[in-house]
Write a protein that holds these residues in place. Structure first.
Motif: not given
Length: 900
Positions: A409, A412-418, A420, A487
């Protein structure tokens, strides 16, 4: 020797004449009524025998005067030949013949006093009656014996026994007890109830009762009418000798029935023993089958090692196993113990009744049940170990799964938007300054990306461990882990591509504001450090001892020691930001927007720092709570250990005390039994301590405590010891009960038994330790031989070998105390035998080699008769009627192999 004094005979025939003071000679007096009764009775008695020779007498004093019929009478009743009589009719011929008869009577042990041949020849009625009474007494009454009494007393006791159940009958003598006729009718009814309806007789009709008895006896029993009813009723005291003579005929008439009754009683006794033993055998077989079936059904349940997927399901399995140990198994322990006790009792009864030992059905021996029980306990132990191992495994899996979810979690929170962000082409339209800014920003991202590499590796490692431990939801874990890895690879590829793009325009870069760059470079690692610190402070942990939690506390203290240094770094980073603001204020530069090199703002650093500071005391509290829990667990360990260290030795001590009681010869067996019962009650009362320990054990398992350094006793040790103690006391009590049963059945006194035990214990010296261990003393053959020699036996090799086959039939090499007692009493014990039973059946069968169904039903009670009919085989012989049965093979089978 019978001593008959005719004077005494005459004086004792009537009490009325004993006290008269008249001058006539008392020796020659006889009550007229008694004389009449004796004439009739003695005449009828003589004729009952003379008719077998085809003759009779009419006048007792006349017909015996020549001595011929007197000699003939003696030949008939004795079955012997007398000397040839004199043929002449002179007086001296008659005297010679009478003397031959009197000499024959004397030769039978009868000493005649005052009775001479001359008086008989002269027709002296009183002398003649006295002589006939002498013959009756010697040949009809003398041999009557009942319970070591003889003659008159034996005949009287026989009459009393036979008439005891009848109303209005009380036989006390041979005169007035017979006046109302009921006693005679009762004798006939007792042996032939089909001849007289006793319920219709009246006490106030003595003449009718007497005539009924006389007529029935004459018609159906071949007993002639020797008395007159009116004479007996109208005489104040009937003549005792006449009554005795007549009643003795009933005794001899029914002697065959008496013999048959004795034989029937013996057979019934033997059959009752066999029926009881068969019932005990059937009960043993049933209980053994049920116990073995329970073990057979229970073992597959314990062998089922299919693991559940969740901790809750496995804990339910553990609870079911606890119910089995607490509720279902204890009754079966008692059943197993009771089965062994029943087997020992049955073998003792078979031994005491001279029967072979009981051999249970194949697979149902006591040893078979013991082996099955041993197998059950082995499987049971393995099942419990498997349960605990699985619970530990699931506990570990749950912990790892939760840790995987938490780290995933965060990642995944850290990789959000990376993706893009890395895919943007903003540099294509950016200015030179903006290009340089983007380059610096990308360098910061690469630094951040490298810092997260360790977390991704941790996530992958946890997923792999969950797979290796066969986590039930491994598919979900693997899918999520694969997504993270894919990812991550994509982020690496995008990062590399963006760098290459930015480098292509590197010539366009200008010097960038070092302060922003420095801030970004220092803020990113610091931010990553705070992320790691927050992750560590929130990291889940699982420990099983105070030492492990102390290790975590130490690590936490070390972390706290680094906080001041980290705070300096934070202040330095915040100083860079302050310097930027100062420069902007100094040179009038208007700072617009965020730091181009990082998304981190000073506020972000401050907020995370505050979050870290809040998590530190929360972590302190969590660790302290775990310390308290581990301390509680330690208290449970100590509590269980203290109890177990008391209960374990207590059980061992009781086992030894019971062994000592069983070899103590100071007191009687009843005192031993009393002591053992006291031990048994103490053991029963001690059960609450075992239950308390079970409760502590359950609390320990519920608290996931699986080891205890404070004791060497596990709950399993205590359970096994407790079950052995219960079994030992029950077995020992049963052994003493069997010794009491043997003692009483064999007629052994307590002193004899103590002597046997003392001799046995004296020579039981080589293996006394084994005796204390097994609670069952035994001697090897050498000690047994020495013991027998010390007791007076002269033993050769052959005789000793024979004795060893008796006391050690299975060739085990040892002699038990029970076998020793059996040997010491076996050869003097009075027990029934197959030959005795055959002889009894032969009596019932009237000396035939076979017996009929009708005879069995007539002579035996219904239950015993049907028992014999259902088991006797058909008699094979040409002289037998259809349906004849073989009682000889049946009698042998009664003492054959005990089997169902």
């Amino acid at each position: 020797v019978i001593h008959i004094d005719f004077h005494s005979y005459m004086m004792t025939t009537t009490e009325e004449y004993m006290n008269q003071e008249d001058s006539w000679d008392r020796d020659l007096l006889l009550d007229p009524a008694w004389e009449k009764q004796q004439r009739k009775t003695f005449t009828a008695w003589c004729n009952s025998h003379l008719r077998k020779a085809g003759t009779q007498i009419e006048n007792i004093e006349e017909d015996f005067r020549n001595g011929l019929k007197l000699m003939l009478l003696l030949e008939v009743i004795s079955g012997e030949r007398l000397p040839k009589p004199d043929k002449g009719k002179m007086r001296f011929h008659k005297i010679a013949n009478v003397n031959k008869a009197l000499d024959f009577i004397s030769s039978k042990g009868v000493k005649l006093v005052s009775i001479g041949a001359e008086e008989i020849v002269d027709g002296n009625v009183k002398m003649t009656l006295g002589m006939i009474w002498t013959i009756i007494l010697r040949f009809a009454i003398q041999d009557i014996s009942v319970e070591e009494t003889s003659a008159k007393e034996g005949l009287l006791l026989w009459c009393q026994r036979k008439t005891a159940p009848y109303r209005n009958v009380n036989v006390q003598n041979f005169h007035i007890s017979w006046k109302d006729g009921l006693a005679l009718c009762a004798l006939i009814h007792r042996h032939r109830p089909d001849l007289i309806d006793y319920s219709k007789l009246r006490k106030d009709d003595p003449v009718g009762n007497l005539n009924t008895a006389f007529e029935v006896a004459e018609k159906y029993l071949d007993i002639p009418k020797m008395l007159d009813a009116d004479d007996i009723v109208n005489t104040p005291k009937p003549d005792e000798k006449a009554i005795m003579t007549y009643v003795s005929c009933f005794y001899h008439a029914f002697a065959g029935a008496e013999q048959a009754e004795t034989a029937a009683n013996r057979i019934c006794k033997v059959l009752a023993v066999n029926q009881e033993n068969e019932k005990l055998m059937e009960e043993y077989e049933k209980l053994a089958s049920e116990l073995l079936e329970w073990i057979r059904k229970t073992i597959p349940w314990l062998e089922n090692r299919v693991a559940e997927q969740t901790m809750h399901s496995m804990q339910q399995k553990l609870e079911d196993f606890r119910d089995y140990r607490r509720v279902h198994k204890p009754p079966k322990v008692q059943e197993k113990c009771q089965l062994e006790i029943n087997f020992n009792t049955l073998q003792t009864k078979l031994r005491l009744s001279n029967r072979p030992a009981f051999m249970p059905s194949e697979g149902k021996m006591v040893s078979d049940i013991a082996n099955a029980w041993k197998g059950l306990e082995q499987v049971e132990k393995g099942y419990e170990e498997w349960l605990l191992t699985e619970i530990r495994r699931l506990e570990r899996l749950d912990h790892l799964a939760e840790k995987f979810k938490q780290k995933s979690t965060l990642h995944e929170s850290w990789t959000t938007g990376k993706e893009e962000l890395l895919s943007q082409k903003d540099y294509e339209s950016a200015s030179l300054m903006e290009i340089r800014a983007l380059m610096r920003k990308h360098e910061a991202f690469e630094s951040d990306l490298a810092a997260h590499q360790d977390r991704v590796e941790q996530i992958a490692a946890i997923a792999q461990e969950l797979n290796e431990l066969d986590y039930y939801d491994a598919a979900t874990i693997n899918a999520r882990c694969q997504g993270i890895c894919d990812q991550w690879d994509n982020l690496g590829t995008l990062t590399q591509k963006r760098r290459e793009s930015l480098e292509r325009v590197e010539k366009l870069w200008e010097t960038i504001d070092q302060l922003y760059l420095e801030f970004a470079k220092r803020a990113a690692p610091f931010n990553n450090w705070m992320d790691g610190a927050m992750e560590d402070l929130q990291d889940m942990f699982i420990v099983h001892s105070i030492e492990e939690i102390q290790s975590l506390i130490t690590a936490h203290d070390q972390f706290k020691a680094t906080i001041p240094e980290a705070d300096k770094e934070r202040m330095a980073i915040m100083g860079i930001h302050n310097e930027i603001l100062k420069i902007a204020q100094t040179y009038g530069i208007k700072v617009v927007g965020e730091n181009p090199y990082t998304v981190l703002s000073p506020q972000d650093i401050s907020n995370k720092w505050e979050a870290v500071k809040q998590l530190v005391p929360m972590r302190d509290q969590m660790l302290q709570e775990e310390v308290a829990r581990q301390q509680s667990n330690e208290r449970l360990r100590r509590q269980f250990g203290a109890q177990a260290n008391i209960i374990g030795p207590w059980i061992q001590t009781k086992m030894e005390e019971i062994s000592h009681v069983s070899i103590d010869i100071a007191g009687s067996l009843e005192e031993q039994m009393s002591n053992l019962k006291t031990y048994e009650q103490n053991i029963i009362n001690y059960k609450s301590n075992i239950d308390t320990l079970e409760g502590d054990h359950q609390l320990s398992q519920e608290s996931l405590i699986f080891d205890n350094k404070h004791t060497n006793y596990t709950m399993e040790h205590v359970r096994v010891g407790w079950e052995q103690l219960l079994t030992t006391i029950a077995r020992t009590i049963n052994e003493v009960e069997n010794q009491i049963l043997t003692r009483d059945a064999k007629g052994i006194s307590q002193e004899q038994l103590n002597e046997f035990r003392a001799s046995f214990n004296h020579f039981d010296r080589h293996i006394i330790f084994l005796y204390l261990q097994k609670r069952n003393g035994m001697m090897d053959p050498d000690d047994f031989r020495a013991c027998l020699i010390s007791m007076g036996y002269d033993l050769g090799e052959v005789e000793f070998a024979r004795i060893m086959t008796l006391v050690d039939p299975n060739n085990t090499g040892v002699v038990t105390f029970q076998a020793f007692i059996d040997f010491m009493t076996r050869e003097t014990a009075e027990t029934d035998t197959a030959e005795q039973v055959m002889a009894s059946f032969k009596i019932l069968a009237s000396d035939k080699a076979y017996i009929t169904v009708e005879e069995l039903r007539r002579e035996l009670p219904p239950e015993q008769a049907e028992y014999c009919i259902s088991r006797m085989t058909k008699y094979i012989g040409g002289d037998a009627p259809p349906g004849a049965l073989d009682y000889i093979s049946f009698s042998s089978a009664l003492y054959g192999e005990s089997d169902l």
